[in-house]
Design a protein around this motif. Sequence first.
Motif, short mmCIF file in Angstrom:
data_model
loop_
_atom_site.label_atom_id
_atom_site.label_comp_id
_atom_site.label_asym_id
_atom_site.label_seq_id
_atom_site.Cartn_x
_atom_site.Cartn_y
_atom_site.Cartn_z
N UNK A 121 0.86 -1.18 0.00
CA UNK A 121 0.00 0.00 0.00
C UNK A 121 0.90 1.24 0.00
N UNK A 122 0.63 2.19 -0.89
CA UNK A 122 1.44 3.42 -0.90
C UNK A 122 1.18 4.25 0.35
N UNK A 123 2.20 4.95 0.78
CA UNK A 123 2.11 5.79 1.96
C UNK A 123 0.98 6.81 1.84
N UNK A 124 0.79 7.38 0.65
CA UNK A 124 -0.25 8.38 0.45
C UNK A 124 -1.64 7.82 0.74
N UNK A 125 -1.83 6.51 0.59
CA UNK A 125 -3.14 5.89 0.85
C UNK A 125 -3.54 5.97 2.31
N UNK A 126 -2.59 6.25 3.19
CA UNK A 126 -2.90 6.35 4.61
C UNK A 126 -3.48 7.71 4.98
N UNK A 127 -3.46 8.65 4.05
CA UNK A 127 -4.09 9.95 4.28
C UNK A 127 -3.27 10.88 5.14
N UNK A 128 -3.89 11.99 5.60
CA UNK A 128 -3.15 13.03 6.33
C UNK A 128 -3.16 12.88 7.85
N UNK A 129 -3.82 11.84 8.39
CA UNK A 129 -3.84 11.62 9.84
C UNK A 129 -3.56 10.14 10.09
N UNK A 130 -2.31 9.86 10.48
CA UNK A 130 -1.84 8.49 10.56
C UNK A 130 -1.52 8.11 12.00
N UNK A 131 -2.08 7.00 12.45
CA UNK A 131 -1.76 6.42 13.76
C UNK A 131 -0.72 5.32 13.57
N UNK A 132 0.32 5.36 14.38
CA UNK A 132 1.31 4.28 14.39
C UNK A 132 1.24 3.63 15.76
N UNK A 133 0.96 2.33 15.76
CA UNK A 133 0.81 1.59 17.00
C UNK A 133 1.69 0.35 16.96
N UNK A 134 1.95 -0.20 18.13
CA UNK A 134 2.73 -1.42 18.21
C UNK A 134 3.36 -1.56 19.58
N UNK A 135 4.10 -2.64 19.78
CA UNK A 135 4.72 -2.88 21.09
C UNK A 135 5.71 -1.78 21.46
N UNK A 136 5.97 -1.68 22.74
CA UNK A 136 7.01 -0.77 23.21
C UNK A 136 8.32 -1.11 22.52
N UNK A 137 9.04 -0.08 22.10
CA UNK A 137 10.37 -0.24 21.51
C UNK A 137 10.35 -1.00 20.19
N UNK A 138 9.30 -0.79 19.41
CA UNK A 138 9.22 -1.44 18.10
C UNK A 138 9.62 -0.51 16.97
N UNK A 139 9.87 0.77 17.26
CA UNK A 139 10.27 1.72 16.23
C UNK A 139 9.18 2.70 15.83
N UNK A 140 8.16 2.83 16.65
CA UNK A 140 7.03 3.72 16.32
C UNK A 140 7.46 5.17 16.17
N UNK A 141 8.23 5.66 17.13
CA UNK A 141 8.61 7.08 17.10
C UNK A 141 9.50 7.42 15.91
N UNK A 142 10.44 6.54 15.61
CA UNK A 142 11.34 6.78 14.47
C UNK A 142 10.55 6.75 13.17
N UNK A 143 9.63 5.79 13.04
CA UNK A 143 8.81 5.72 11.83
C UNK A 143 7.91 6.95 11.72
N UNK A 144 7.33 7.38 12.82
CA UNK A 144 6.48 8.58 12.80
C UNK A 144 7.28 9.79 12.33
N UNK A 145 8.49 9.92 12.83
CA UNK A 145 9.33 11.06 12.43
C UNK A 145 9.65 10.99 10.95
N UNK A 146 9.97 9.79 10.45
CA UNK A 146 10.29 9.63 9.03
C UNK A 146 9.08 9.95 8.15
N UNK A 147 7.90 9.48 8.54
CA UNK A 147 6.68 9.78 7.77
C UNK A 147 6.38 11.27 7.85
N UNK A 148 6.52 11.85 9.03
CA UNK A 148 6.29 13.28 9.19
C UNK A 148 7.17 14.10 8.27
N UNK A 149 8.44 13.74 8.19
CA UNK A 149 9.37 14.47 7.32
C UNK A 149 9.00 14.27 5.85
N UNK A 150 8.67 13.04 5.47
CA UNK A 150 8.38 12.76 4.07
C UNK A 150 7.06 13.38 3.61
#
Length: 190
Positions: free
Chosen positions: A1-30
């Motif tokens: 699925x392309x990133x754009x398909x997730x729209x302008x309000x994206x929730x990232x969830x998952x276990x503690x220390x799975x990389x959520x914050x880093x992925x959120x920052x990368x998506x935010x920048x992109x």
Amino acid sequence: MPLAALGPRICIMGPSNSGKSTLAQAIGQARDLPVVHLDQLHHLPDTDWQPRPVAAFVALHDAAILDERWVIDGNYSRCLPQRLARATGVVLLDVPTLTSLRRYVARCWFDRDRIGALAGNRDSVKWAMLRHIATTTRANRRRYDALAATIDLPVVRLATPRAIAAFYRTAGLTRPRRAAIRAGSPPAGT
């Protein structure tokens, strides 16, 4: 699925220390989306992970989701219904428990500038967090399975570190540099 398909309000969830914050920052920048780290809203800055009063956290959370564009990382099931009601897409990270444990210890010992950290706090290995990661991940995995089956939103599920790395590549994401993140201002209200 392309990133754009997730729209302008994206929730990232998952276990503690799975990389959520880093992925959120990368998506935010992109995607030029404001990034909200729920850990920073839930905990007081300059503390050793002391939670805010519940009402204060919920107020910060609810104010953040009113914006038209965001990427939010974190679980906090207390506020999940209203967050999903505003979300346009979800990324579920589902890394193995051993990966989360390894990442937790590594971030506490070696990662002084990690993305999503509390202002003024230095992470340290805590028995309670090790136990949380080891015991909660399995139950959360079942909840995420049920969630993915019932929500009417585009969902990207990434179940291994290799799948996460492939998502970074296919979505054209770059892992953010920590020094650049540290120079930025924290989210409003923290």
